[in-house]
Design a protein around this motif. Structure first.
Motif, short mmCIF file in Angstrom:
data_model
loop_
_atom_site.label_atom_id
_atom_site.label_comp_id
_atom_site.label_asym_id
_atom_site.label_seq_id
_atom_site.Cartn_x
_atom_site.Cartn_y
_atom_site.Cartn_z
N THR A 1 41.44 41.69 31.54
CA THR A 1 40.94 42.11 32.83
C THR A 1 40.59 40.88 33.65
OG1 THR A 1 38.76 42.24 31.87
CG2 THR A 1 39.99 44.28 32.01
N HIS A 2 40.56 41.07 34.91
CA HIS A 2 40.25 39.98 35.82
C HIS A 2 39.05 40.39 36.64
CE1 HIS A 2 44.33 38.62 34.89
NE2 HIS A 2 44.60 39.91 34.90
N GLU A 3 38.27 39.44 36.90
CA GLU A 3 37.07 39.80 37.63
C GLU A 3 37.37 39.96 39.11
OE1 GLU A 3 33.56 37.11 37.91
OE2 GLU A 3 32.76 38.72 36.66
N LEU A 4 36.92 41.01 39.63
CA LEU A 4 37.13 41.24 41.05
C LEU A 4 35.85 40.92 41.81
CD1 LEU A 4 39.17 42.40 43.09
CD2 LEU A 4 38.11 44.62 42.74
N LEU A 5 34.80 41.41 41.26
CA LEU A 5 33.53 41.23 41.93
C LEU A 5 32.49 40.87 40.88
CD1 LEU A 5 31.94 41.50 44.57
CD2 LEU A 5 31.60 43.91 44.01
N ASN A 6 31.96 39.71 41.04
CA ASN A 6 30.97 39.27 40.08
C ASN A 6 29.67 40.04 40.30
OD1 ASN A 6 28.69 37.49 39.14
ND2 ASN A 6 30.50 36.48 38.28
N SER B 1 29.40 45.27 39.78
CA SER B 1 30.48 44.39 39.33
C SER B 1 31.76 45.20 39.21
CB SER B 1 30.11 43.75 37.99
OG SER B 1 30.30 44.67 36.95
N ALA B 2 32.82 44.50 39.36
CA ALA B 2 34.11 45.19 39.28
C ALA B 2 35.12 44.29 38.59
CB ALA B 2 34.60 45.56 40.67
N VAL B 3 35.85 44.86 37.70
CA VAL B 3 36.95 44.11 37.10
C VAL B 3 38.21 44.93 37.29
CG1 VAL B 3 35.58 42.89 35.40
CG2 VAL B 3 36.49 45.14 34.85
N TYR B 4 39.31 44.25 37.28
CA TYR B 4 40.57 44.98 37.41
C TYR B 4 41.54 44.49 36.37
CZ TYR B 4 42.57 40.91 39.86
OH TYR B 4 43.01 39.68 40.19
N ARG B 5 42.47 45.36 36.10
CA ARG B 5 43.57 44.94 35.26
C ARG B 5 44.83 45.65 35.73
NH1 ARG B 5 45.21 48.28 31.00
NH2 ARG B 5 44.11 50.25 31.04
N ALA C 1 54.77 43.79 48.26
CA ALA C 1 55.96 43.54 49.04
C ALA C 1 56.67 42.28 48.57
CB ALA C 1 55.64 43.44 50.53
N ASP C 2 56.63 42.06 47.30
CA ASP C 2 57.34 40.94 46.69
C ASP C 2 56.81 39.58 47.13
OD1 ASP C 2 58.80 42.42 45.11
OD2 ASP C 2 60.74 41.97 46.01
N THR C 3 55.67 39.55 47.68
CA THR C 3 55.14 38.25 48.05
C THR C 3 54.15 37.83 46.99
OG1 THR C 3 53.32 39.23 49.23
CG2 THR C 3 55.32 38.81 50.49
N THR C 4 53.69 36.65 47.12
CA THR C 4 52.67 36.22 46.17
C THR C 4 51.31 36.21 46.85
OG1 THR C 4 53.27 34.00 46.78
CG2 THR C 4 54.14 34.83 44.71
N GLN C 5 51.31 36.79 48.01
CA GLN C 5 50.06 36.81 48.77
C GLN C 5 49.03 37.66 48.05
OE1 GLN C 5 49.52 35.16 51.51
NE2 GLN C 5 51.62 34.43 51.81
N PRO C 6 47.83 37.22 48.05
CA PRO C 6 46.78 38.05 47.46
C PRO C 6 46.43 39.19 48.42
CG PRO C 6 45.83 36.05 48.30
CD PRO C 6 47.30 35.94 48.53
N LYS D 1 28.79 45.26 51.96
CA LYS D 1 30.24 45.11 51.87
C LYS D 1 30.53 43.85 51.10
CE LYS D 1 31.55 47.32 56.17
NZ LYS D 1 32.04 47.11 57.52
N PHE D 2 31.50 43.89 50.25
CA PHE D 2 31.88 42.70 49.51
C PHE D 2 33.36 42.45 49.71
CE2 PHE D 2 28.74 45.18 47.12
CZ PHE D 2 27.67 44.32 47.20
N ASN D 3 33.67 41.23 50.03
CA ASN D 3 35.08 40.88 50.15
C ASN D 3 35.62 40.55 48.77
OD1 ASN D 3 35.77 41.10 52.85
ND2 ASN D 3 34.51 39.28 53.30
N VAL D 4 36.69 41.11 48.46
CA VAL D 4 37.28 40.82 47.16
C VAL D 4 38.77 40.55 47.33
CG1 VAL D 4 35.65 42.13 45.79
CG2 VAL D 4 37.66 43.26 46.72
N THR D 5 39.35 39.99 46.31
CA THR D 5 40.74 39.61 46.38
C THR D 5 41.43 39.96 45.07
OG1 THR D 5 40.15 37.75 47.76
CG2 THR D 5 42.30 37.65 46.68
N ILE D 6 42.54 40.55 45.20
CA ILE D 6 43.37 40.75 44.01
C ILE D 6 44.61 39.91 44.18
CG2 ILE D 6 44.81 42.38 42.74
CD1 ILE D 6 42.78 44.49 43.20
N ASN D 7 44.85 39.06 43.22
CA ASN D 7 46.02 38.21 43.32
C ASN D 7 47.27 38.96 42.89
OD1 ASN D 7 44.88 35.77 44.24
ND2 ASN D 7 43.90 35.58 42.23
N ALA D 8 48.31 38.62 43.59
CA ALA D 8 49.57 39.27 43.24
C ALA D 8 49.94 38.86 41.83
CB ALA D 8 50.64 38.85 44.21
#
Lengths: 1078, 416
Positions: A868-873, A881-885, A952-957, A968-975
């Motif tokens: 899992t990856h941490e999304l929100l510490n 807290s939020a984790v994603y996989r 969309a096939d990009t590597t953009q997060p 509100k919390f800004n979070v990022t999921i990496n491609a």
């Protein structure tokens, strides 16, 4: 054109029976008279040809449309074959499709030309997209050209092992086509069917049973292992498949289970003609008797399983399914349970006329045997004013079958209205029905006879005639009481002209002349007068009457009788002449013969048994209900007799299933390619229903979510759907749904229902919810128990090929082409880690150019994506807290999305409310599917939800906000990293490398002699493994060669290549080259 | 399974044929024509015809015969049901299904048939899947296609076929999310001479028009689900949920579809909303015709669109009638009297009376004809069925929901 017409002619004799609708042009070449039409056609087709040859797609399309129009109208368009077939390679899918349609229609007639298209389909069979593979197989197998039988066989065998259920379904469809083309392949095809029968997807089930029925319906033993699975899948199979499966299982059950009504058979014979008791009561008592007398019958649990699983299908909207279940119950269910099918069958009567007609015929057969079942629905069979005649007749039949003491008055009242109908056939049938009711139910015989007498005054001849015929039959049963009626009938001889009726009256008078002694001779006298003008059937009866009267009352009638015999002697009809000669010899014997004379009285005046008025549907019950044979009342081609139940139950243990399914057995072990993660798909234990289908192959990472390729694998959804339904069946489903799960709910209920159940339980733990998710997402680690046997040897999209050569066991493998630029030598963990991030792989292999061949590296199997990856510490999130996989499943929202599982935990000390997604900041074409709002999250609890992101096939997060009520919390999921997987064929060969060659340089040289391949730098020198790579010139198919050798000179060659043949050849060539000492 | 399909119009032209296996000569239809000649009416053509080498299974719809040719054993209902599905698909695509439309859309029709059957076995019959494969024509697309030469074949690959909800296409999007349900009940009844009820039952349907984005999961519950003991469902409905909770739970297909049909049998009480009092008498000189219609158990609703049809005996040459409201026509060829009554006003009952001219010389008919009645009642389900609530899960938006009730006459027949 000239070429074509000769072509055309040369095949003319190879086209038997195919000239339908092609009348205009087929024989024109040999028919000079039709030259004019030919010329016109010639011109017309010429411009079509030009359009097809042009390089403009829309012209081609227009031409194809017009050609299809011709095909549809049944006009011949075969001379355009060459021009059309060229376009099979067209890039435009519309054109392609129309070409396919054309090809399938005409390939049979133009076999040589059709072969030109084969390569296109062969290429299509290797396409990464399952839909293209399937459609290629479909068209390939539909081309009825015997030459390609081996290719078809190969294609089917490959497709059977395809990981896409859709392709396997198509393969199942292709089997009967191939069988039709070459019945000698039966044995091989049976093997394939056997393999497919063990398939566990609903998509395949119906189709494979269909091909089983077409190819080898007698091999009932093949079903044993899949029996329980088929029963369990049944409800989720598409409706057409359900019909086929149920019909097959009916036959199966008849061979494998005991007759549930065995004890009643004896008891049943009696009350058949004997309507003393109410039917339903009778059944019950019978059953009671059976239980008491015979040893109790215990139904096989599998028998019960089938009945239970079919029952809900009575609610199908498809009449064929309802009928199939009804016949199943009729043929294999215990008597007491058959009743449930009545109501659905009656419901079908509201459907279209044709459906009505078939259902009524079947009810007619059923009601003859089981009256009680339909009695409550009596009124539904009342004839309506606008029913067509054949439906009316069927309804009459049923009403007659249903008639009993209690209902007869209603039925007779109804019949009364029917006899006034304008439809004469119907009236006649009604009268017959009245006759049958009267004969069946003693109480009403008199009423009926009186009623029929009333009809005697009817103005319509046919009505009167029919009544007479029926009355004759009734009177025969009980003549003494009805002297009056016989007398009345005798009077009718003058007025009735319907031959059958006249004949009946004459017969009656003859038979019962003692009851009307005065009238009888008079009737004969009148008849003698009109003898020559009567119909044959009446003449015969006049002769009979004469003979009988002569025997009883020879004084009065001798002369009359002789007169009639004389008339008959010169009749035109030889039957009548024969009869006359016979009677004369019998009654008025010449001197010699006469031995029979003294028996004449016995012969003519023997008491005749009363006819049993039977339903004309009586003999239909020998056929399986719902079958075509049943409707046309004769055996059709391909009809399988429904066997009787066996006396002794065959061994029920044959249906026990062990694991795993055959094709999951390890085929061979790749040496270079380390094992992929064991796949769970198909490996679950059937017996454990609760966790069956828990696996899914979606995580086989073959699925992609890129825009270019919608090769999404549905099996995960499908499995979970199945599972969901199963859960529902087990009533485990939790009704209250939590909002956060709704989004999943719609697509894959399994995860949501299970996770909602876990989260709605107050003690839900993270693990439990994760576990339930892993059902879908295949996490081995979390679920050791439900894993039955880890199955090795992952297979890839249809690339499996069983070579006849045992040593070259080829194997399907996964290659992981890593991102360009990643260090080529890291075969191991690095890529693994990265691949964890790769739930979905974009697919464009063509994008690789030669110079990055060196970058192609081989990975081990990906681990299941537990990381899992941490999304929100939790610090940033103030307790949230939020984790994603990346779950690696197929995304339920869209095929192009990457499914992501989000676990949100509340570590704060207050309840957090309204957790939802806020603003998203996406770049380019990226899309995001929001997770469901979580209304509240209790302290210390965590919840799983899912969202989908289309990168969309990009590597953009993907940047977005997670909002709570207050923050509100800004979070990022990496491609996820991108890479791709393609299946390859692996060919392995062993070789003795002569010492002279056994050194690095030499070996590489030897290989280079054979093929232009480059050394891949990662070759491990110490182990003496040499890896080389190249790609084919035209299609750019990648090819990897590994040669391993040890000091003693034993070497092994492994070639992995998409092209099976090339791989195979390469192994051989390299082998030769290496073993040769230069 | 199904080898070939021929579509034949009323005048006996085979205007379209499609073969899924080897071509079968269309001369096989001669057997069909033979049977057709024997039949008194198109409805009387037997659905299954046995010929020496083939079996013909046909349906008659919209003045067209769809004749399927099979060579081996196959459940006849399977074929019949499929043929009806074909017609429904055409109707779905072209809004109606007749000869002209089929001829105008040969290519689409052909493509549809190609997709629906593979080697004679049904492959894709769900309208949502087919629509993904082959787009239905509409005016704009027709115009565009004729300019740029496009077709209706979709470039997309049908992912729906692979999904676990094959009836729903993926990626549905609407700006207005709406779900409409029509509860339609048809009353079938036979009423005898004296006005008493011989038999009545109700056939009900719930037809939906669902335009919801995404993957909505709907549940529908009823106020009085006990009425529904004989139900059939669209495959999208979860059977078990119905059995255990009497809730219809489903992920709907996109667009129009029939969710449920139910049957309320003759065992239950069925309210009859209308009565008809016909009086007919025939004498040698002529006949009298007198008929009154009135509302019965209408639960306070008005009976509308009443049409009375009587097939008068063959001896009737003409009629001379006056009605208190509405128009009436008499077709002297098939002797049908049609009276379009319209709305029934309970204060002033509509009636029609007058004389009939009989063919001179022929005896008066023995039996009186039967009368069929049509009517509709808005905002009423005569069985009393009511939708309790409709909930949506799985999507966030609030859809607009609507339920409409309608009762109409099915096979409503009055014997005289």
């Amino acid at each position: 054109m000239a070429h074509n017409s000769t072509e055309h002619r040369s095949y003319a004799n190879e086209r038997p029976a195919s000239l339908s609708g092609s009348g205009e042009t087929t024989d024109i070449a040999t028919d000079p008279a039709s030259g004019g039409i030919f010329a016109a056609d010639y011109k017309k087709h010429e411009d079509l040809k030009q359009m097809l040859d042009s390089n403009k797609d829309n012209l081609k399309l227009e031409a194809m449309k017009r050609i299809i129009g011709m095909v549809a109208k049944g006009k011949d368009a075969s001379d355009l074959f060459a021009a059309v077939v060229k376009n099979v390679v067209s890039k435009k899918i519309e054109i392609k499709k129309l070409v396919y349609v054309y090809l399938v229609r005409y390939a049979e007639e133009q076999q040589d030309l059709a072969l030109l298209s084969i390569s296109t389909f062969q290429k299509g069979l290797k396409d990464p997209n399952q839909l293209i593979r399937a459609s290629a197989l479909r068209v390939l197998s539909s081309i009825r050209v015997p030459v390609i039988v081996p290719i078809m066989m190969l294609a089917i065998k490959e497709a059977v092992n395809d990981m896409s259920p859709y392709v396997r379904k198509t393969a199942a469809h292709a089997i009967p086509k191939l069988y039709c083309l070459d019945p000698e392949l039966k044995e091989q095809l049976i093997e394939v069917i056997e393999k497919l029968l063990s398939d566990k997807t609903t998509l395949v089930a119906g189709s494979v049973v269909y091909s089983f029925e077409e190819v080898c319906p007698e091999r009932i033993d093949l079903i044993h292992k899949s029996y329980r699975k088929l029963c369990n899948l049944l409800i989720d199979v598409e409706e057409w498949g359900q019909v086929v499966i149920i019909n097959m299982l009916t036959r199966y059950s008849r061979t494998q289970f005991l007759d549930p009504n065995a004890g009643e058979a004896v008891a049943e014979d009696l009350p058949e003609n004997f309507y003393g008791s109410d039917d339903s009561d009778k059944e019950e008592t019978n059953e009671a008797v059976v239980v008491n007398v015979k040893k109790p019958y215990v139904m096989d649990s599998d028998h019960r399983l089938l009945l239970r699983n079919c029952k809900p299908l009575l609610q199908s909207r498809n009449a064929a399914v309802v009928m199939a279940v009804a016949q199943l119950y009729h043929h294999i269910a215990p008597k007491s349970e058959v009743g449930i099918v009545a109501k659905p069958l009656v419901r079908l009567l509201r459907s279209h006329r044709e459906v009505q007609s078939i259902v009524l015929s079947n009810i007619a057969t059923m009601s003859a045997k089981r009256r009680g079942m339909f009695e409550p629905f009596l009124k539904s069979f009342f004839v309506r004013a606008n029913d067509p005649t054949h439906i009316r007749l069927l309804k009459l039949e049923i009403l007659t079958n249903l008639a009993s003491e209690t209902s007869i008055s209603t039925i007779l009242r109804e019949f009364q209205t029917y006899v006034t109908s304008a439809d004469k056939n119907f009236v006649a049938a009604t009268i017959q029905a009245i006759g049958r009711c009267a004969s069946n139910i003693a109480e009403v015989t008199d009423t009926c006879l009186n009623g029929l007498m009333g009809l005697m005054s009817n103005r319509d001849e046919s009505v009167v005639g029919e009544s007479v015929v029926v009355m004759k039959k009734l009177l025969q049963m009980n003549p003494t009481e009805h002297k009056e009626i016989i007398r009345h009938l005798a009077r009718l001889t003058e007025s009735i002209s319907v031959p059958m009726a006249r004949a009946s009256i004459l017969w009656l008078i003859g038979e019962y002349s003692d009851r009307v002694p005065k009238i009888a001779p008079d009737v004969l006298r009148k008849m003698a007068k009109t003898f020559i003008t009567e119909e044959d059937i009446v003449k015969l009866q006049i002769l009979n009457l004469g003979a009988k009267l002569y025997l009883t009352n020879s004084k009065q009638t001798k002369l009359l009788c002789q007169y009639v015999l004389n008339l008959a002697k010169y009749d035109q009809n030889y039957d009548i002449r024969d009869r006359a000669r016979f009677l004369r010899q019998l009654l008025f014997p010449s001197e010699k013969g006469g031995a029979l004379n003294k028996h004449a009285k016995k012969m003519f005046l023997a008491s005749k048994p009363a006819p049993v008025l039977e339903s004309q549907f009586k003999d239909r019950d020998q056929f399986q209900l719902g079958s075509l044979s049943h409707i046309i009342n004769s055996k059709t081609i391909g009809y399988h007799e429904l066997p009787e139940f066996p006396e002794e139950a065959p061994d029920p243990t044959v249906r026990n299933v062990e694991m795993p399914a055959p094709w999951d057995e390890p085929m061979s072990t790749g040496k270079i390619f380390k094992k992929m993660k064991p796949r769970k798909f198909y490996s679950s234990d059937e017996a454990e229903e609760s966790n069956s289908e828990s696996g899914s192959d979606s995580s086989d990472s073959s699925t992609t979510s890129s825009d270019s390729d919608s090769d999404s694998d549905s099996s995960s959804d499908e499995e979970s759907e199945e599972e969901e339904k199963r859960k529902v069946r087990k009533k485990k489903r939790v009704v209250t749904k939590l909002d956060e799960d709704e989004s999943i709910e719609s697509n894959s209920d399994s995860s949501s229902s299970s996770s909602s159940s876990s989260s709605s339980d107050s003690d839900s733990s993270e693990e439990s919810s994760e576990e339930s998710d892993s059902d879908e997402n295949e996490k081995i680690k979390l679920q050791p128990k439900t894993k039955t046997k880890p199955v090795a040897s992952p297979k890839r999209e249809g690339k499996k090929h069983k070579s006849s050569d045992k040593t070259q066991q080829s194997q399907v493998q996964l290659l992981d082409f890593d991102d360009i630029g990643s260090p080529p030598s890291t075969v191991t963990n690095h890529i693994q880690d990265q691949s964890v991030l790769v739930p979905v792989l974009s697919s464009d292999l063509q994008g690789l150019s030669l110079n990055n061949v060196g970058n192609i590296s081989v990975t081990t199997a990906m681990k299941s994506p537990t990381q899992t990856h941490e999304l929100l510490n939790r610090m940033h999130g103030q307790g949230l807290s939020a984790v994603y996989r990346f779950t690696r499943g197929t995304c339920i929202y869209s095929t192009t999305m990457v499914p992501i599982e989000l676990t949100i935990t509340n570590t704060s000390d207050v309840v957090i409310k309204c957790i939802k997604m806020g603003e998203t900041k996406l770049k380019g074409d990226m899309k995001i599917h929001q997770f469901q709002e979580i209304p509240s999250l209790a302290v210390g609890k965590s919840v799983n939800t899912s969202l989908g992101i289309d990168f969309a096939d990009t590597t953009q997060p993907a940047n977005f906000e997670i909002c709570t009520e207050t923050r509100k919390f800004n979070v990022t999921i990496n491609a996820p990293g991108r890479s791709k997987l393609r299946g390859m064929n692996e060919n392995i060969g062993k070789v003795e490398i002569p010492a002279a060659n056994n050194e690095r340089k030499k070996i590489i040289e030897c290989i280079a002699d054979v093929a232009n391949v480059q050394v891949v730098p990662l070759s491990d020198l110490e182990e003496q493994v040499y890896r080389l790579a190249g790609r084919t010139a035209s299609t750019g198919a990648l090819c990897l060669v590994s040669v391993k050798s040890n000091d003693s000179g034993e070497g092994s060659i492994t070639v992995n290549c998409e092209k099976m043949v090339i791989g195979n050849m390469l192994v051989k060539d390299i082998k030769n080259s290496l073993s040769k000492v230069k | 399974m199904i080898n070939s399909l021929f579509i034949i119009n009323n005048s006996g032209d085979i205007f379209m044929e499609k073969h899924w296996k080897s071509v079968i000569n269309k001369s096989v239809c001669d057997y069909f024509f033979e049977a057709q000649e024997k039949a008194a009416s198109p409805d009387d053509v037997p659905p299954v015809i046995n010929t020496p080498h083939h079996y013909l299974i046909s349906i008659y719809r919209n003045q067209l015969y769809f004749v399927a040719v099979v060579t081996t054993e196959v459940p006849p209902l399977f074929v019949i049901e499929f043929l009806h599905r074909v017609v429904e698909t055409f109707e779905d695509y072209f809004s109606e299904c007749n000869e002209t439309i089929i001829k105008d859309n040969f290519v689409i029709v052909y493509e549809l048939l190609e997709e629906m059957l593979d080697n004679g076995f049904p492959l894709a019959t769900e309208s949502n899947i087919l629509k993904e494969l082959i787009r239905p024509p509409n005016i704009i697309r027709t115009v565009v296609n004729s300019v740029i030469g496009g077709t209706n074949v979709s470039d997309q690959l049908p992912t729906g076929q692979l999904s676990n909800v094959p009836w729903r296409r993926s990626g549905v999007k609407y700006t207005n999310n709406e779900a409409y349900f029509d509860v339609i009940e048809e009353v079938d009844a036979i009423i005898d001479k004296s006005g008493s009820l011989v038999f009545a039952e109700i056939q009900g349907y719930i037809d939906c028009c669902i335009k919801l984005s995404g993957m909505p999961d709907l549940t529908m519950s009823f106020m009085n689900h006990r009425l529904l003991d004989d139900v059939s469902f669209h495959p999208c409905v979860r059977y078990k949920r119905w059995e255990s909770e009497r809730i219809i739970s489903f992920v709907p297909p996109d667009g129009n579809f029939r969710l449920t049909s139910y049957h309320i049998g003759s065992q239950s009480m069925v309210a009859i909303p209308i009565y008809v009092r016909p009086q007919m008498s025939f004498k040698d000189s002529g006949g009298r015709f007198d008929l009154t219609v009135g509302p019965k158990q209408t639960m306070g609703k008005t009976v509308d669109n009443v049409v009375i049809k009587a097939e008068l005996p063959k001896v009737v040459l003409n009629v001379n009638l006056t009605a208190t409201q509405g128009n009436h026509t008499f077709d002297p060829v098939n002797k049908t009297l049609t009276w379009e009554v319209g709305k029934i006003n309970p204060q002033k009952l509509p009636s029609i009376k007058g004389s009939m001219n009989l063919q001179s010389g022929s005896p008066p008919p023995e039996a009186n004809p039967s009368i069929t009645v049509q009517f509709t009642i808005q905002q009423l389900a005569i069985s009393g069925l009511k939708v309790n609530r409709l909930d949506m899960y799985g999507e966030k938006y609030k859809p607009f929901k609507g339920v409409k009730y309608l009762t109409k006459a099915g096979k409503f027949q009055v014997r005289t």
